[in-house]
Design a protein around this motif. Structure first.
Motif, mmCIF file in Angstrom:
data_model
loop_
_atom_site.group_PDB
_atom_site.id
_atom_site.type_symbol
_atom_site.label_atom_id
_atom_site.label_comp_id
_atom_site.label_asym_id
_atom_site.label_seq_id
_atom_site.Cartn_x
_atom_site.Cartn_y
_atom_site.Cartn_z
ATOM 1 N N TRP A 276 23.158 -2.500 24.348
ATOM 2 C CA TRP A 276 24.612 -2.388 24.205
ATOM 3 C C TRP A 276 25.195 -1.480 25.289
ATOM 4 C CZ3 TRP A 276 29.109 -3.954 22.444
ATOM 5 C CH2 TRP A 276 30.160 -3.056 22.357
ATOM 6 N N ASP B 9 18.026 -0.357 14.111
ATOM 7 C CA ASP B 9 18.192 -1.392 15.112
ATOM 8 C C ASP B 9 17.412 -2.622 14.682
ATOM 9 O OD1 ASP B 9 19.122 -2.085 17.930
ATOM 10 O OD2 ASP B 9 16.988 -2.581 18.018
ATOM 11 N N ASN B 10 18.068 -3.789 14.800
ATOM 12 C CA ASN B 10 17.417 -5.049 14.451
ATOM 13 C C ASN B 10 16.899 -5.031 13.010
ATOM 14 O OD1 ASN B 10 16.801 -7.664 15.165
ATOM 15 N ND2 ASN B 10 14.733 -7.159 15.868
ATOM 16 N N THR C 243 27.992 -10.616 15.447
ATOM 17 C CA THR C 243 27.395 -11.603 16.335
ATOM 18 C C THR C 243 28.466 -12.286 17.178
ATOM 19 O OG1 THR C 243 25.595 -11.996 14.777
ATOM 20 C CG2 THR C 243 25.984 -13.686 16.430
ATOM 21 N N GLY D 211 18.407 -2.695 20.686
ATOM 22 C CA GLY D 211 19.788 -3.136 20.829
ATOM 23 C C GLY D 211 20.719 -2.008 21.210
ATOM 24 N N LEU E 270 25.200 -1.944 14.508
ATOM 25 C CA LEU E 270 25.133 -1.306 15.810
ATOM 26 C C LEU E 270 26.478 -0.778 16.262
ATOM 27 C CD1 LEU E 270 23.584 -0.614 18.376
ATOM 28 C CD2 LEU E 270 24.060 -2.903 19.204
ATOM 29 N N ARG F 89 19.923 -12.132 18.766
ATOM 30 C CA ARG F 89 19.383 -11.340 17.665
ATOM 31 C C ARG F 89 20.290 -11.429 16.439
ATOM 32 N NH1 ARG F 89 17.417 -5.686 20.532
ATOM 33 N NH2 ARG F 89 15.846 -6.626 21.896
ATOM 34 N N LEU G 119 21.770 -9.788 22.548
ATOM 35 C CA LEU G 119 22.310 -9.258 21.294
ATOM 36 C C LEU G 119 22.863 -10.377 20.419
ATOM 37 C CD1 LEU G 119 24.061 -6.067 22.699
ATOM 38 C CD2 LEU G 119 22.041 -6.122 21.223
ATOM 39 N N ASP H 164 22.703 -9.057 28.699
ATOM 40 C CA ASP H 164 22.527 -8.096 27.599
ATOM 41 C C ASP H 164 23.212 -8.584 26.328
ATOM 42 O OD1 ASP H 164 21.091 -6.321 29.191
ATOM 43 O OD2 ASP H 164 22.879 -5.209 29.798
ATOM 44 N N THR I 23 13.663 -8.603 26.080
ATOM 45 C CA THR I 23 13.953 -9.027 24.711
ATOM 46 C C THR I 23 13.387 -8.065 23.673
ATOM 47 O OG1 THR I 23 11.996 -10.465 24.786
ATOM 48 C CG2 THR I 23 14.144 -11.461 25.285
ATOM 49 N N TYR J 254 29.630 -10.068 20.033
ATOM 50 C CA TYR J 254 28.707 -10.113 21.165
ATOM 51 C C TYR J 254 28.881 -11.416 21.950
ATOM 52 C CZ TYR J 254 26.230 -6.179 19.003
ATOM 53 O OH TYR J 254 25.904 -4.969 18.471
#
Length: 384
Positions: A202, A145-146, A244, A198, A5, A227, A224, A220, A194, A247
């Motif tokens: 973001w 995404d994801n 991760t 993403g 991302l 996830r 993230l 937010d 949820t 975030y």
């Protein structure tokens, strides 16, 4: 190559205007900035602005040199870091296939990973970083995404998000936040958000932070983070491991900025469990402890930041300043003496030394520190 991302944040780009009038104005702007750099070679902001003008004029090597010099002068200056992050995308626009054929996938992969690292570093350094260097956002045909491909041509939210991102990049933060809030408040999105992409969360998090909605921004980045954890456990999606934790860091920072100090401390501590090298967490912890007057803890975090990132002399200056505030004047002078040698272009070290001398009642030492700073800066400008 897999795209996290953070790399998608740089999805651009706009083209520069053309024509004789623009060329003349561009030449005048460039000459004016070059003259400002000549007058004060120690001003990181001017070096960044010069690099941005080179960037607009597609003088890529010159832009890179200016931004790297800006960072050497101010290592915690996020704008030139962001500039370097997006530079390869603009420089090699539509020529990735050629690069792959000439240099191979490993070369291009390395370049893209460095861009992602710098992009992450810019937002961790300052989530309020000026986004104008990103240019105009153009709606992509698809995004990842994801861990899955999302076709966006028919996505009901994409047109509003495109306008919101461009509002964000041009400093219209309230408009950006309101546009994205409208999307997330739609009945087609779960109330807990949820299921929101993403990419949207973001940008909504950035807009929320810039408009003072710190709880929403923290939420937010919490989504993230969750996830990211799930993706790491499933070994799916190809994100960089540190995404991760970045975030997680931003979630903690939003809590700090929103006045939720216990949650912020816990969050920063958690980031360090995953990456002891994330010295920005030590920096933020030090700021929290200074706020509440826990000087031993603040000094410990400042010292840890210096240990982890010894090449950044600004961290020495911050350590010296904290020691001075805590009344540890002998140690403060020792650290700031080191900082003066390590960062001769940064006047804060000498100015802090003068404050230490004043607290000791040493007016002669204070004047000497200020004069040393003035002379050294003058010599550096002449050498430049």
């Amino acid at each position: 190559m897999k795209t996290p991302l953070f790399c998608l944040v740089a999805g651009l780009l706009s083209t520069a205007p053309s024509g004789p009038a623009w060329c003349q104005n561009a030449r005048q702007r460039l000459e004016a900035l070059q003259e400002r750099v000549r007058i004060d070679s120690n001003d990181a902001v001017v070096h960044y602005q010069l690099g941005a003008e080179y960037f607009r004029q597609k003088k890529w090597d010159e832009a890179e040199r200016s931004w790297r010099l800006a960072i050497s002068l101010a290592p915690q200056y996020a704008e030139p870091i962001l500039g370097l992050a997006v530079l390869p995308e603009r420089r090699y626009d539509n020529r990735w296939g050629q690069l792959l054929r000439q240099h191979g996938e490993a070369y291009v992969d390395s370049m893209m990973h460095e861009s992602m690292r710098l992009l992450q570093r810019a937002f961790v350094t300052d989530p309020m970083v000026d986004l104008s260097i990103l240019g105009e956002f153009k709606q992509p045909r698809a995004i990842i995404d994801n861990g899955r491909l999302i076709i966006t041509l028919d996505s009901w939210w994409m047109a509003d998000l495109e306008r919101g991102i461009n509002d964000l990049r041009t400093g219209r933060n309230t408009e950006a936040y309101e546009r994205m809030e409208k999307i997330l408040g739609d009945a087609r999105v779960r109330k807990d958000r949820t299921d929101a992409p993403g990419f949207l969360l973001w940008h909504h998090g950035l807009a929320a932070a810039r408009t003072g909605h710190m709880d929403q921004a923290a939420y937010d980045f919490a989504v993230l983070t969750g996830r990211g954890i799930a993706r790491e456990r499933s070994d799916d999606g190809g994100w960089l491991p540190n995404d991760t934790n970045a975030y997680r860091f931003l979630m903690a920072l939003m809590n700090f900025m929103g006045g939720k100090l216990p949650e912020a401390i816990a969050g920063f501590r958690r980031t360090l469990e995953f990456d002891v090298g994330l010295f920005q967490s030590d920096v933020q912890l030090a700021r929290i402890y200074e706020t509440v007057g826990h000087w031993d803890d603040a000094i410990r975090e400042r010292e840890q930041a210096v240990t982890v990132n010894p090449e950044d002399p600004t961290l020495l200056i911050d350590l010296g300043s904290t020691l001075m505030k805590a009344g540890r004047l002998d140690r403060a002078q020792e650290v700031l003496d080191q900082a003066v040698e390590a960062a001769p272009r940064d006047p804060r070290a000498s100015l802090s030394l003068s404050l230490v001398a004043m607290q000791r009642g040493d007016s002669l030492g204070a004047r000497s520190a200020i004069e040393t700073a003035r002379v050294r800066l003058a010599q550096l400008n002449e050498a430049h």
